[in-house]
Scaffold this motif. Sequence first.
Motif, PDB file in Angstrom:
ATOM      1  N   SER A  16     -11.596   0.329   1.651  1.00 27.75           N
ATOM      2  CA  SER A  16     -10.748  -0.237   1.874  1.00 27.75           C
ATOM      3  C   SER A  16      -9.686  -0.257   0.441  1.00 27.75           C
ATOM      4  O   SER A  16      -8.906   0.309  -0.017  1.00 27.75           O
ATOM      5  CB  SER A  16     -10.783  -1.361   2.991  1.00 27.75           C
ATOM      6  OG  SER A  16     -11.762  -1.194   3.573  1.00 27.75           O
ATOM      7  N   VAL A  17     -11.262  -1.265  -1.038  1.00 25.25           N
ATOM      8  CA  VAL A  17     -10.156  -1.967  -2.057  1.00 25.25           C
ATOM      9  C   VAL A  17      -9.945  -0.581  -2.737  1.00 25.25           C
ATOM     10  O   VAL A  17      -8.285  -0.294  -3.714  1.00 25.25           O
ATOM     11  CB  VAL A  17     -11.213  -2.450  -2.740  1.00 25.25           C
ATOM     12  CG1 VAL A  17     -10.607  -2.689  -4.313  1.00 25.25           C
ATOM     13  CG2 VAL A  17     -10.963  -3.781  -1.748  1.00 25.25           C
ATOM     14  N   LEU A  18     -10.540   0.361  -2.933  1.00 26.85           N
ATOM     15  CA  LEU A  18     -10.399   1.583  -3.879  1.00 26.85           C
ATOM     16  C   LEU A  18      -9.080   2.406  -3.011  1.00 26.85           C
ATOM     17  O   LEU A  18      -7.922   3.483  -3.897  1.00 26.85           O
ATOM     18  CB  LEU A  18     -11.683   2.584  -3.472  1.00 26.85           C
ATOM     19  CG  LEU A  18     -12.955   2.050  -4.443  1.00 26.85           C
ATOM     20  CD1 LEU A  18     -13.996   3.044  -4.163  1.00 26.85           C
ATOM     21  CD2 LEU A  18     -13.010   1.791  -5.252  1.00 26.85           C
ATOM     22  N   GLY A  21      -5.620   0.975  -3.550  1.00 25.34           N
ATOM     23  CA  GLY A  21      -5.574   1.463  -5.090  1.00 25.34           C
ATOM     24  C   GLY A  21      -4.751   2.283  -5.488  1.00 25.34           C
ATOM     25  O   GLY A  21      -3.972   1.908  -5.945  1.00 25.34           O
ATOM     26  N   ARG A  22      -5.329   3.452  -5.165  1.00 22.97           N
ATOM     27  CA  ARG A  22      -5.102   4.801  -4.966  1.00 22.97           C
ATOM     28  C   ARG A  22      -3.812   4.885  -4.174  1.00 22.97           C
ATOM     29  O   ARG A  22      -2.795   5.689  -4.854  1.00 22.97           O
ATOM     30  CB  ARG A  22      -6.036   5.805  -4.407  1.00 22.97           C
ATOM     31  CG  ARG A  22      -5.592   7.375  -5.023  1.00 22.97           C
ATOM     32  CD  ARG A  22      -5.831   7.060  -6.685  1.00 22.97           C
ATOM     33  NE  ARG A  22      -4.318   8.189  -6.592  1.00 22.97           N
ATOM     34  CZ  ARG A  22      -3.994   9.196  -7.742  1.00 22.97           C
ATOM     35  NH1 ARG A  22      -5.743   9.207  -8.917  1.00 22.97           N
ATOM     36  NH2 ARG A  22      -3.579  10.008  -7.966  1.00 22.97           N
ATOM     37  N   ALA A  23      -3.639   4.076  -2.983  1.00 24.36           N
ATOM     38  CA  ALA A  23      -2.453   4.797  -2.698  1.00 24.36           C
ATOM     39  C   ALA A  23      -1.178   4.200  -2.466  1.00 24.36           C
ATOM     40  O   ALA A  23      -0.104   5.022  -3.310  1.00 24.36           O
ATOM     41  CB  ALA A  23      -2.438   4.052  -0.745  1.00 24.36           C
ATOM     42  N   LEU A  24      -1.446   2.670  -3.171  1.00 17.79           N
ATOM     43  CA  LEU A  24      -0.306   1.888  -4.779  1.00 17.79           C
ATOM     44  C   LEU A  24      -0.152   2.662  -5.532  1.00 17.79           C
ATOM     45  O   LEU A  24       0.972   3.408  -6.156  1.00 17.79           O
ATOM     46  CB  LEU A  24      -0.965   1.219  -4.891  1.00 17.79           C
ATOM     47  CG  LEU A  24      -0.020   0.345  -5.389  1.00 17.79           C
ATOM     48  CD1 LEU A  24       1.440  -0.473  -4.840  1.00 17.79           C
ATOM     49  CD2 LEU A  24      -0.115  -1.247  -5.817  1.00 17.79           C
ATOM     50  N   PHE A  25      -1.435   3.099  -6.244  1.00 14.95           N
ATOM     51  CA  PHE A  25      -0.565   3.734  -7.744  1.00 14.95           C
ATOM     52  C   PHE A  25       0.097   5.554  -7.044  1.00 14.95           C
ATOM     53  O   PHE A  25       0.702   5.440  -7.729  1.00 14.95           O
ATOM     54  CB  PHE A  25      -1.686   4.745  -8.358  1.00 14.95           C
ATOM     55  CG  PHE A  25      -1.698   5.330  -9.688  1.00 14.95           C
ATOM     56  CD1 PHE A  25      -1.221   4.596 -10.605  1.00 14.95           C
ATOM     57  CD2 PHE A  25      -1.975   6.489  -9.794  1.00 14.95           C
ATOM     58  CE1 PHE A  25      -1.218   5.332 -11.668  1.00 14.95           C
ATOM     59  CE2 PHE A  25      -1.540   6.999 -11.041  1.00 14.95           C
ATOM     60  CZ  PHE A  25      -1.284   6.702 -12.114  1.00 14.95           C
ATOM     61  N   ASP A  26      -0.112   6.391  -6.183  1.00 12.28           N
ATOM     62  CA  ASP A  26       0.524   6.895  -6.022  1.00 12.28           C
ATOM     63  C   ASP A  26       1.874   7.324  -5.589  1.00 12.28           C
ATOM     64  O   ASP A  26       2.984   8.399  -5.527  1.00 12.28           O
ATOM     65  CB  ASP A  26      -0.009   8.460  -4.183  1.00 12.28           C
ATOM     66  CG  ASP A  26      -1.529   8.780  -4.873  1.00 12.28           C
ATOM     67  OD1 ASP A  26      -1.716   8.501  -5.566  1.00 12.28           O
ATOM     68  OD2 ASP A  26      -1.816   9.302  -3.887  1.00 12.28           O
ATOM     69  N   ARG A  39      -9.234   1.888  -9.523  1.00 13.53           N
ATOM     70  CA  ARG A  39     -10.418   1.023  -8.941  1.00 13.53           C
ATOM     71  C   ARG A  39      -8.681  -0.058  -7.717  1.00 13.53           C
ATOM     72  O   ARG A  39      -8.295   0.558  -6.844  1.00 13.53           O
ATOM     73  CB  ARG A  39     -10.817  -0.350  -9.228  1.00 13.53           C
ATOM     74  CG  ARG A  39     -11.042  -1.363  -7.917  1.00 13.53           C
ATOM     75  CD  ARG A  39     -12.621  -1.979  -8.313  1.00 13.53           C
ATOM     76  NE  ARG A  39     -13.924  -1.240  -8.312  1.00 13.53           N
ATOM     77  CZ  ARG A  39     -14.751  -1.394  -8.116  1.00 13.53           C
ATOM     78  NH1 ARG A  39     -14.548  -2.546  -7.273  1.00 13.53           N
ATOM     79  NH2 ARG A  39     -15.473  -0.898  -8.051  1.00 13.53           N
ATOM     80  N   THR A  40      -8.402  -0.605  -9.144  1.00 12.26           N
ATOM     81  CA  THR A  40      -6.664  -1.182  -8.665  1.00 12.26           C
ATOM     82  C   THR A  40      -5.643  -1.152  -9.338  1.00 12.26           C
ATOM     83  O   THR A  40      -5.506  -0.447 -10.346  1.00 12.26           O
ATOM     84  CB  THR A  40      -7.376  -2.540  -8.185  1.00 12.26           C
ATOM     85  OG1 THR A  40      -7.625  -3.847  -9.617  1.00 12.26           O
ATOM     86  CG2 THR A  40      -7.643  -3.141  -7.177  1.00 12.26           C
ATOM     87  N   SER A  59      -1.864  -9.666  -3.459  1.00 10.98           N
ATOM     88  CA  SER A  59      -1.450  -9.623  -2.512  1.00 10.98           C
ATOM     89  C   SER A  59      -1.768  -8.552  -1.576  1.00 10.98           C
ATOM     90  O   SER A  59      -2.458  -8.332  -0.706  1.00 10.98           O
ATOM     91  CB  SER A  59      -0.164 -10.052  -2.454  1.00 10.98           C
ATOM     92  OG  SER A  59      -0.022 -11.395  -2.899  1.00 10.98           O
ATOM     93  N   LEU A  60      -1.484  -6.972  -2.314  1.00 11.44           N
ATOM     94  CA  LEU A  60      -1.571  -5.784  -1.628  1.00 11.44           C
ATOM     95  C   LEU A  60      -2.826  -6.093  -1.372  1.00 11.44           C
ATOM     96  O   LEU A  60      -3.182  -4.957  -0.730  1.00 11.44           O
ATOM     97  CB  LEU A  60      -0.862  -5.366  -2.585  1.00 11.44           C
ATOM     98  CG  LEU A  60       0.836  -5.274  -1.838  1.00 11.44           C
ATOM     99  CD1 LEU A  60       1.726  -4.023  -3.082  1.00 11.44           C
ATOM    100  CD2 LEU A  60       1.887  -5.002  -0.849  1.00 11.44           C
ATOM    101  N   GLN A  61      -3.717  -5.782  -2.656  1.00 11.78           N
ATOM    102  CA  GLN A  61      -4.564  -4.949  -2.829  1.00 11.78           C
ATOM    103  C   GLN A  61      -6.289  -5.946  -3.343  1.00 11.78           C
ATOM    104  O   GLN A  61      -7.072  -5.232  -3.139  1.00 11.78           O
ATOM    105  CB  GLN A  61      -4.322  -4.685  -4.746  1.00 11.78           C
ATOM    106  CG  GLN A  61      -3.797  -3.632  -5.039  1.00 11.78           C
ATOM    107  CD  GLN A  61      -4.023  -2.875  -6.408  1.00 11.78           C
ATOM    108  OE1 GLN A  61      -4.299  -1.831  -6.656  1.00 11.78           O
ATOM    109  NE2 GLN A  61      -3.269  -4.234  -7.746  1.00 11.78           N
ATOM    110  N   GLY A  62      -5.669  -7.193  -3.021  1.00 11.13           N
ATOM    111  CA  GLY A  62      -6.865  -8.069  -3.437  1.00 11.13           C
ATOM    112  C   GLY A  62      -7.174  -8.949  -4.948  1.00 11.13           C
ATOM    113  O   GLY A  62      -8.608  -9.397  -4.966  1.00 11.13           O
ATOM    114  N   ASN A  63      -6.644  -7.739  -5.874  1.00 10.80           N
ATOM    115  CA  ASN A  63      -7.270  -7.739  -7.053  1.00 10.80           C
ATOM    116  C   ASN A  63      -5.601  -7.339  -7.872  1.00 10.80           C
ATOM    117  O   ASN A  63      -5.202  -6.434  -7.179  1.00 10.80           O
ATOM    118  CB  ASN A  63      -8.617  -6.838  -7.550  1.00 10.80           C
ATOM    119  CG  ASN A  63      -8.898  -7.445  -8.607  1.00 10.80           C
ATOM    120  OD1 ASN A  63      -7.930  -7.196  -9.799  1.00 10.80           O
ATOM    121  ND2 ASN A  63     -10.154  -6.933  -8.921  1.00 10.80           N
TER     122      ASN A  63
END
Length: 93
Positions: A16-18, A21-26, A39-40, A59-63
Amino acid sequence: MTSTGQDYFGTQEQISVLRRGRALFDLIDTDPQMTYYGRTVGLADPDGQSMNRLVSLISLQGNGSIVTVENGDISHWQAEAQRRGLTTTHYAR
């Protein structure tokens, strides 16, 4: 470890973290202030908005992370993070 068959490995929590992180980076990959290492998403360099942005990333990623902090500034950033109820880890090389 489990695998989803999409280059994500680990427990469901790790996967879920991975994925987050990838979706946010996109979404933000054209912002030069952001960095991603698989990862994040983190901040490349600190600036006046970094702590607020870091809190949002956490808040979004947990890290979250600030990748490049001058040695003399580390205690400032750690104190500010702790004041906001965050825990810190410092990696130096």
